[in-house]
Design an enzyme around this catalytic site. Structure first.
Site, PDB file in Angstrom:
ATOM      1  N   GLY A  14       0.831  -1.209   0.000  1.00 29.43           N
ATOM      2  CA  GLY A  14       0.000   0.000   0.000  1.00 29.43           C
ATOM      3  C   GLY A  14       0.858   1.248   0.000  1.00 29.43           C
ATOM      4  O   GLY A  14       1.829   1.327   0.741  1.00 29.43           O
ATOM      5  N   ARG A  75       0.887  -5.100  -5.212  1.00 28.75           N
ATOM      6  CA  ARG A  75       1.003  -6.293  -4.367  1.00 28.75           C
ATOM      7  C   ARG A  75       1.203  -7.430  -5.366  1.00 28.75           C
ATOM      8  O   ARG A  75       0.314  -7.724  -6.160  1.00 28.75           O
ATOM      9  CB  ARG A  75      -0.263  -6.486  -3.530  1.00 28.75           C
ATOM     10  CG  ARG A  75      -0.581  -5.285  -2.618  1.00 28.75           C
ATOM     11  CD  ARG A  75      -1.642  -5.631  -1.601  1.00 28.75           C
ATOM     12  NE  ARG A  75      -2.212  -4.458  -0.957  1.00 28.75           N
ATOM     13  CZ  ARG A  75      -1.677  -3.824   0.101  1.00 28.75           C
ATOM     14  NH1 ARG A  75      -0.538  -4.247   0.595  1.00 28.75           N
ATOM     15  NH2 ARG A  75      -2.274  -2.784   0.636  1.00 28.75           N
ATOM     16  N   ASP A 106       4.758  -4.500   6.170  1.00 26.08           N
ATOM     17  CA  ASP A 106       5.087  -5.844   6.657  1.00 26.08           C
ATOM     18  C   ASP A 106       5.240  -6.873   5.528  1.00 26.08           C
ATOM     19  O   ASP A 106       6.230  -7.595   5.460  1.00 26.08           O
ATOM     20  CB  ASP A 106       3.981  -6.274   7.635  1.00 26.08           C
ATOM     21  CG  ASP A 106       4.399  -7.434   8.493  1.00 26.08           C
ATOM     22  OD1 ASP A 106       5.098  -7.204   9.484  1.00 26.08           O
ATOM     23  OD2 ASP A 106       4.043  -8.577   8.160  1.00 26.08           O
ATOM     24  N   THR A 129       4.340   2.624   5.544  1.00 24.26           N
ATOM     25  CA  THR A 129       2.946   2.177   5.681  1.00 24.26           C
ATOM     26  C   THR A 129       2.213   3.122   6.618  1.00 24.26           C
ATOM     27  O   THR A 129       2.791   3.554   7.621  1.00 24.26           O
ATOM     28  CB  THR A 129       2.851   0.736   6.229  1.00 24.26           C
ATOM     29  OG1 THR A 129       1.480   0.485   6.617  1.00 24.26           O
ATOM     30  CG2 THR A 129       3.721   0.489   7.442  1.00 24.26           C
ATOM     31  N   ASP A 131      -0.030   2.197   8.535  1.00 22.01           N
ATOM     32  CA  ASP A 131      -0.529   1.404   9.671  1.00 22.01           C
ATOM     33  C   ASP A 131       0.313   1.529  10.943  1.00 22.01           C
ATOM     34  O   ASP A 131      -0.168   1.210  12.025  1.00 22.01           O
ATOM     35  CB  ASP A 131      -0.606  -0.086   9.296  1.00 22.01           C
ATOM     36  CG  ASP A 131      -1.528  -0.340   8.112  1.00 22.01           C
ATOM     37  OD1 ASP A 131      -2.368   0.523   7.821  1.00 22.01           O
ATOM     38  OD2 ASP A 131      -1.397  -1.407   7.478  1.00 22.01           O
ATOM     39  N   ASP A 133       2.555  -0.433  11.942  1.00 29.31           N
ATOM     40  CA  ASP A 133       2.529  -1.744  12.605  1.00 29.31           C
ATOM     41  C   ASP A 133       3.841  -2.511  12.486  1.00 29.31           C
ATOM     42  O   ASP A 133       3.846  -3.732  12.626  1.00 29.31           O
ATOM     43  CB  ASP A 133       1.372  -2.585  12.036  1.00 29.31           C
ATOM     44  CG  ASP A 133       1.513  -2.812  10.539  1.00 29.31           C
ATOM     45  OD1 ASP A 133       2.341  -2.127   9.897  1.00 29.31           O
ATOM     46  OD2 ASP A 133       0.796  -3.675  10.010  1.00 29.31           O
ATOM     47  N   ARG A 175      -5.221  -2.348   9.198  1.00 30.78           N
ATOM     48  CA  ARG A 175      -5.124  -3.806   9.037  1.00 30.78           C
ATOM     49  C   ARG A 175      -5.382  -4.492  10.367  1.00 30.78           C
ATOM     50  O   ARG A 175      -6.470  -4.392  10.902  1.00 30.78           O
ATOM     51  CB  ARG A 175      -3.768  -4.178   8.453  1.00 30.78           C
ATOM     52  CG  ARG A 175      -3.860  -5.353   7.507  1.00 30.78           C
ATOM     53  CD  ARG A 175      -2.515  -5.718   6.971  1.00 30.78           C
ATOM     54  NE  ARG A 175      -2.117  -4.918   5.827  1.00 30.78           N
ATOM     55  CZ  ARG A 175      -2.390  -5.239   4.580  1.00 30.78           C
ATOM     56  NH1 ARG A 175      -3.021  -6.338   4.302  1.00 30.78           N
ATOM     57  NH2 ARG A 175      -2.000  -4.475   3.584  1.00 30.78           N
TER      58      ARG A 175
HETATM   59  O1  F6P Z   1      -1.299  -1.605   4.755  1.00 33.27           O
HETATM   60  C1  F6P Z   1      -1.849  -0.423   4.345  1.00 33.27           C
HETATM   61  C2  F6P Z   1      -3.324  -0.542   4.106  1.00 33.27           C
HETATM   62  O2  F6P Z   1      -3.801   0.725   3.749  1.00 33.27           O
HETATM   63  C3  F6P Z   1      -4.126  -1.139   5.278  1.00 33.27           C
HETATM   64  O3  F6P Z   1      -4.395  -0.207   6.288  1.00 33.27           O
HETATM   65  C4  F6P Z   1      -5.344  -1.652   4.557  1.00 33.27           C
HETATM   66  O4  F6P Z   1      -5.921  -2.715   5.247  1.00 33.27           O
HETATM   67  C5  F6P Z   1      -4.793  -2.119   3.245  1.00 33.27           C
HETATM   68  O5  F6P Z   1      -3.584  -1.432   3.028  1.00 33.27           O
HETATM   69  C6  F6P Z   1      -5.709  -1.903   2.053  1.00 33.27           C
HETATM   70  O6  F6P Z   1      -5.106  -2.446   0.943  1.00 33.27           O
HETATM   71  P1  F6P Z   1      -5.593  -2.235  -0.562  1.00 33.27           P
HETATM   72  O7  F6P Z   1      -5.209  -0.850  -0.984  1.00 33.27           O
HETATM   73  O8  F6P Z   1      -4.870  -3.276  -1.328  1.00 33.27           O
HETATM   74  O9  F6P Z   1      -7.070  -2.397  -0.545  1.00 33.27           O
END
Ligand code: F6P
Length: 326
Positions: A14, A75, A106, A129, A131, A133, A175
């Site tokens: 992300g 991803r 992560d 990130t 998050d 985390d 997350r």
């Molecule tokens: O890890 C960053 C994040 O924004 C999380 O907070 C969230 O759960 C996820 O990515 C969303 O991912 P995507 O953009 O693939 O929907």
């Protein structure tokens, strides 16, 4: 170990505000120290698909203030396969890349760790990130900006919540972690944060209602961390409609809004310091570490410590939130 001459750089997972500031810092710091830089587009996907270009100092001009990532991100499923990583390694060799800097969360640093050990390849990670985390660092790049965006949004929702005497559940990202929800709740004067870290210990919704938040207020705001364990804002609102029908409840899911926007000064400075530190780390012979900040100091955190490791929330913050929401 062969001397490093060329450094490959990618952003993965992300996107997070401040990634561009980090790209700029890594690129300029590398060139300043005599290295060549290769920009790899779309994260590990670009390594597998050979989307790799020379990066000069001009490539990173005028980007420090922009959200997102000029290198784009993805991803990548292929990189999770042996064949994908083999293909990535061949492209790395083809472009003469001797070390990688990976900016991501992560999942991205887990990919880096696996690749580094399989191919005995030097990688330094930057925590990118919203998050927050990743263990071993007080802050991740993008977290502060996301927190400020949440604050901006919740301040606006508060106006309508109080005009209608409503209970609002506002879902934020994170997350499996509650940093955005908990600190967002404190920053906005919310009644509570419902977070995954304590979901198995107590029924946070029942606690909130039993605490009697309506004693002194007519409207309330509760920040909810997205996660199957919290039930999410929708799940909680559903419960309130059934179990506590006296409340007029509404839901707002902030979603990807939280990932965009111009990075705050704090994120730009953090990204600049960490980007420069990534090159220092490689020059010092560090491998397979993430750059972290610990009490304002730059630290090198082994991948094994940074990833798949629950970073604890500060439980004192929960108590402060409870105390201030009477
Ligand atoms: O890890 C960053 C994040 O924004 C999380 O907070 C969230 O759960 C996820 O990515 C969303 O991912 P995507 O953009 O693939 O929907």
């Amino acid at each position: 170990m062969a001397a490093i001459k060329t450094i490959g750089l990618l952003t993965s997972g992300g996107d997070a505000p401040g990634m561009n500031a980090a790209i700029r810092a890594v690129t300029r710091s590398a060139i300043y120290n005599g290295y060549k830089v290769k920009g790899i587009y779309r994260g590990y996907k670009g390594l597998v698909d050979d989307e790799i270009v020379d990066f000069k100092t001009q490539n990173v001009s005028n980007i420090i203030h922009h959200g997102g990532t000029i290198l784009k991100t993805a991803r990548c499923k292929e990189f999770k396969t042996d064949e994908g990583r083999q293909q990535a390694y061949e492209n790395i060799k083809k472009h003469g890349i001797d070390a990688l800097v990976v900016i991501g969360g992560d999942g991205s640093l887990s990919g880096a760790r696996q690749f580094a050990s399989e191919y005995d390849f030097p990688i330094v990670g930057l925590p990118g990130t919203i998050d927050n985390d990743l263990a071993g660092t007080d802050h991740t790049i993008g977290y502060d900006t996301a927190l400020n965006t949440i604050m901006w949004c919740v301040d606006r929702i508060r106006d309508t919540a109080s005009s209608h005497d409503r209970l609002f559940f506002i879902e934020v990202m994170g997350r499996e972690s509650g940093f955005l929800a908990l600190n967002g709740a404190i920053a906005t004067g919310a009644e509570a944060a419902i977070i995954p870290e304590i979901s198995t210990e107590q029924d946070q919704l029942a606690e909130l209602i039993e605490r009697g938040f309506r004693k002194s207020k007519n409207s309330s705001i509760v920040l909810v961390a997205e996660s199957p364990v919290t039930g999410g804002a929708m799940g909680l609102a559903e419960r309130v409609r059934k179990e506590y029908p006296q409340y007029d409840v509404r839901v707002t899911i902030l979603g990807h809004l939280q990932r965009g926007g111009s990075p705050t000064a704090q994120d730009r400075i953090l990204a600049s310091r960490m980007g420069a530190a990534a090159i220092d780390a490689l020059m010092e012979g560090q491998r397979n570490v993430m750059i972290g900040d610990d009490d304002e100091k730059i630290v090198y955190v082994p991948f094994s410590k940074a990833i798949h490791n629950d970073k604890p929330i500060d439980r004192e913050l929960l108590e402060i939130l409870r105390r201030l929401s009477i």
